[in-house]
Write an enzyme that holds these catalytic residues in place. Structure first.
Site, PDB file in Angstrom:
ATOM      1  CE1 TYR A   1       0.240   8.118   2.692  1.00 17.86           C
ATOM      2  CE2 TYR A   1       0.760   5.870   2.075  1.00 17.86           C
ATOM      3  CZ  TYR A   1      -0.117   6.797   2.608  1.00 17.86           C
ATOM      4  OH  TYR A   1      -1.346   6.387   3.059  1.00 17.86           O
TER       5      TYR A   1
ATOM      6  CG  HIS B   1      -4.705   9.696   0.161  1.00 18.30           C
ATOM      7  ND1 HIS B   1      -3.355   9.702  -0.059  1.00 18.30           N
ATOM      8  CD2 HIS B   1      -4.862   9.260   1.435  1.00 18.30           C
ATOM      9  CE1 HIS B   1      -2.725   9.288   1.029  1.00 18.30           C
ATOM     10  NE2 HIS B   1      -3.627   9.020   1.959  1.00 18.30           N
TER      11      HIS B   1
ATOM     12  CG  ASP C   1      -1.800   1.242   1.246  1.00 20.81           C
ATOM     13  OD1 ASP C   1      -2.886   1.144   0.643  1.00 20.81           O
ATOM     14  OD2 ASP C   1      -1.426   2.296   1.811  1.00 20.81           O
TER      15      ASP C   1
ATOM     16  CE  LYS D   1      -3.811   4.622   0.475  1.00 19.02           C
ATOM     17  NZ  LYS D   1      -2.415   4.564   0.936  1.00 19.02           N
TER      18      LYS D   1
HETATM   19  P1  NDP Z   1       0.459   1.323  11.765  1.00 23.47           P
HETATM   20  O1  NDP Z   1      -0.756   1.215  12.601  1.00 23.47           O
HETATM   21  O2  NDP Z   1       0.709   0.320  10.723  1.00 23.47           O
HETATM   22  O3  NDP Z   1       1.694   1.417  12.774  1.00 23.47           O
HETATM   23  C1  NDP Z   1       2.995   1.617  12.295  1.00 23.47           C
HETATM   24  C2  NDP Z   1       3.904   1.805  13.511  1.00 23.47           C
HETATM   25  O4  NDP Z   1       3.966   0.597  14.257  1.00 23.47           O
HETATM   26  C3  NDP Z   1       5.324   2.132  13.104  1.00 23.47           C
HETATM   27  O5  NDP Z   1       5.828   3.055  14.050  1.00 23.47           O
HETATM   28  C4  NDP Z   1       6.047   0.802  13.193  1.00 23.47           C
HETATM   29  O6  NDP Z   1       7.411   1.014  13.514  1.00 23.47           O
HETATM   30  C5  NDP Z   1       5.325   0.138  14.336  1.00 23.47           C
HETATM   31  N1  NDP Z   1       5.243  -1.330  14.229  1.00 23.47           N
HETATM   32  C6  NDP Z   1       5.028  -2.076  13.129  1.00 23.47           C
HETATM   33  N2  NDP Z   1       4.937  -3.378  13.441  1.00 23.47           N
HETATM   34  C7  NDP Z   1       5.098  -3.467  14.775  1.00 23.47           C
HETATM   35  C8  NDP Z   1       5.102  -4.544  15.686  1.00 23.47           C
HETATM   36  N3  NDP Z   1       4.903  -5.797  15.289  1.00 23.47           N
HETATM   37  N4  NDP Z   1       5.344  -4.271  17.004  1.00 23.47           N
HETATM   38  C9  NDP Z   1       5.545  -2.997  17.421  1.00 23.47           C
HETATM   39  N5  NDP Z   1       5.522  -1.927  16.600  1.00 23.47           N
HETATM   40  C10 NDP Z   1       5.299  -2.159  15.285  1.00 23.47           C
HETATM   41  O7  NDP Z   1       0.487   2.815  11.165  1.00 23.47           O
HETATM   42  P2  NDP Z   1       0.233   3.591   9.827  1.00 23.47           P
HETATM   43  O8  NDP Z   1      -0.500   4.813  10.222  1.00 23.47           O
HETATM   44  O9  NDP Z   1       1.480   3.696   9.075  1.00 23.47           O
HETATM   45  O10 NDP Z   1      -0.813   2.713   8.988  1.00 23.47           O
HETATM   46  C11 NDP Z   1      -0.441   1.653   8.143  1.00 23.47           C
HETATM   47  C12 NDP Z   1      -0.561   2.029   6.679  1.00 23.47           C
HETATM   48  O11 NDP Z   1      -1.897   2.375   6.337  1.00 23.47           O
HETATM   49  C13 NDP Z   1       0.228   3.268   6.272  1.00 23.47           C
HETATM   50  O12 NDP Z   1       1.615   3.039   6.252  1.00 23.47           O
HETATM   51  C14 NDP Z   1      -0.413   3.586   4.940  1.00 23.47           C
HETATM   52  O13 NDP Z   1       0.083   2.726   3.944  1.00 23.47           O
HETATM   53  C15 NDP Z   1      -1.887   3.310   5.251  1.00 23.47           C
HETATM   54  N6  NDP Z   1      -2.623   4.527   5.673  1.00 23.47           N
HETATM   55  C16 NDP Z   1      -3.595   5.022   4.840  1.00 23.47           C
HETATM   56  C17 NDP Z   1      -4.275   6.172   5.163  1.00 23.47           C
HETATM   57  C18 NDP Z   1      -5.310   6.728   4.261  1.00 23.47           C
HETATM   58  O14 NDP Z   1      -5.704   7.902   4.426  1.00 23.47           O
HETATM   59  N7  NDP Z   1      -5.801   5.964   3.297  1.00 23.47           N
HETATM   60  C19 NDP Z   1      -4.007   6.905   6.419  1.00 23.47           C
HETATM   61  C20 NDP Z   1      -3.016   6.271   7.255  1.00 23.47           C
HETATM   62  C21 NDP Z   1      -2.377   5.114   6.891  1.00 23.47           C
HETATM   63  P3  NDP Z   1       8.597   0.334  12.664  1.00 23.47           P
HETATM   64  O15 NDP Z   1       8.491   0.821  11.247  1.00 23.47           O
HETATM   65  O16 NDP Z   1       9.814   0.810  13.361  1.00 23.47           O
HETATM   66  O17 NDP Z   1       8.393  -1.156  12.789  1.00 23.47           O
HETATM   67  C1  1BO Z   2      -1.592  12.686   4.879  1.00 27.91           C
HETATM   68  C2  1BO Z   2      -1.708  11.262   4.475  1.00 27.91           C
HETATM   69  C3  1BO Z   2      -2.306  10.399   5.540  1.00 27.91           C
HETATM   70  C4  1BO Z   2      -1.860   8.987   5.407  1.00 27.91           C
HETATM   71  O1  1BO Z   2      -2.476   8.336   4.352  1.00 27.91           O
END
Ligand code: NDP
Ligand code: 1BO
Length: 322
Positions: free
Chosen positions: A60, A121, A55, A88
């Protein structure tokens, strides 16, 4: 309904069938804030972790890096047709004449010939160079029907296999469904035990629209630390799983695909080891009962201008439905 597929590592990975007949792998790698490590994370996820779903988004700023990771995985022997790549359309491109150029730019950045899924998005048009929070005039009128017709055109021209939306409300979804010729296959929304958003999940199910849960671990800086939530931790210890695996499994057992982000190779591989076991009903339910339901990604910084509007509050962003 989840179906079984098999990856190179012979790990059973479930997938969900979309309205279009295509399938979406139940787990994808998120890439928001993956930065310059995105290429390495994507390659590790696909080649070593068995992920087949990535994704990303233009916003991003990592699409070139993601593209390099995908290319490396293909060089390592994974077939493009076995991958599911989502991107997106950003808010500045939400006018009909900008949709196709934005998609072509995304394909170029990713070095791909087509996307599996292209999502709107956020359902708000922003002016070029909009500030955060927006200044007067930054949030603009939008022709959603015109934009959707262009999204449909991308499917007809086989540049995109499926189209969908993110961050919609019931009101906006009902309006969209009033004029779609090609249905949105996917609605991507924030969902985790701290923000279940049951009503949006139910509405999508009623319409056959698949939901992808974003921020399944509670997101990153400024998010909600579900990894250390006492209920999540208790269940993880009881089942001999990690908190991350419990949160990912909860999402899949709700019937959503899920896209945890990680740049850490061990956590990338850990997060997908959620097949071949189930959360017992009592534990699933305990996660559903976590109190203090609230969004992490409410959109205030992006879209709210308290004085000038047109969105004067977070409640306005979500059509006063929460
Ligand atoms: P997540 O809920 O996936 O959390 C990510 C965080 O958790 C990072 O800090 C990561 O650190 C940590 N992490 C990952 N795996 C573990 C684990 N097993 N144990 C402990 N910590 C962990 O956050 P996001 O907000 O990034 O959401 C995921 C994805 O969803 C985004 O990356 C994006 O692709 C999508 N998204 C889409 C949106 C939209 O508007 N459509 C909005 C927000 C997100 P580390 O990298 O150090 O492991
Ligand atoms: C501003 C973008 C939020 C994560 O999709």
């Amino acid at each position: 309904m989840a179906q079984a597929t098999f990856t190179a590592e012979d790990q059973k990975i479930e997938s969900f069938r979309l309205l279009s007949g295509h399938t979406i792998p139940a787990i994808g790698l998120g890439t928001w804030r993956a930065g310059s490590q995105a290429d390495n994370s994507v390659k590790i996820a696909i080649v070593e972790g068995g992920y087949r779903h990535i994704d990303t988004a233009w916003e991003y700023g990592v699409q070139e890096s993601v593209g390099r990771g995908v290319k490396a995985a293909i060089h390592a022997g994974v077939e493009r047709r076995d991958l599911f790549i989502t991107s997106k359309l950003w808010c500045t491109e939400l006018s009909p004449e900008r949709v196709r150029p934005a998609l072509l730019n995304t394909l170029q950045q990713l070095q791909l010939e087509y996307l599996d899924l292209y999502l709107i998005h956020w359902p708000f048009r922003l002016a070029d160079g909009a500030s955060r929070p927006p200044k007067p005039g930054d949030v603009q009128e939008m022709d959603m029907e015109g934009v959707w017709r262009e999204m449909e055109g991308l499917v007809k021209d086989k540049l995109v296999r499926d189209v969908g939306v993110c961050n919609f409300t019931l009101k906006k979804m009902n309006k969209l469904l009033g004029f779609t010729e090609t249905m949105p296959s996917v609605c991507q929304m924030e969902m985790h035990p701290g923000w279940r958003n049951d009503k949006m999940l139910e509405a999508c199910k009623q319409n056959g629209i698949h939901v992808t849960a974003y921020s399944p671990l509670g997101s990153q800086e400024g998010g909600r630390d579900l990894i250390h939530d006492e209920t999540v931790d208790r269940i993880a210890k009881k089942l001999n799983k990690t908190p991350g695996q419990v949160l990912v499994k909860w999402a899949i057992q709700r019937g959503t695909s899920v896209i945890p982000k990680s740049n850490n190779p061990d956590r990338i591989k850990e997060n997908i080891k959620v097949f071949g076991w189930e959360l017992p009903q009592e534990d699933f339910q305990a996660l559903c009962n976590i109190p203090d339901q609230k969004r992490v990604l409410h959109g205030e910084q992006l879209f709210v201008n308290k004085n000038a509007g047109p969105l004067r509050s977070v409640a306005d962003v979500w059509d006063h439905e929460d």
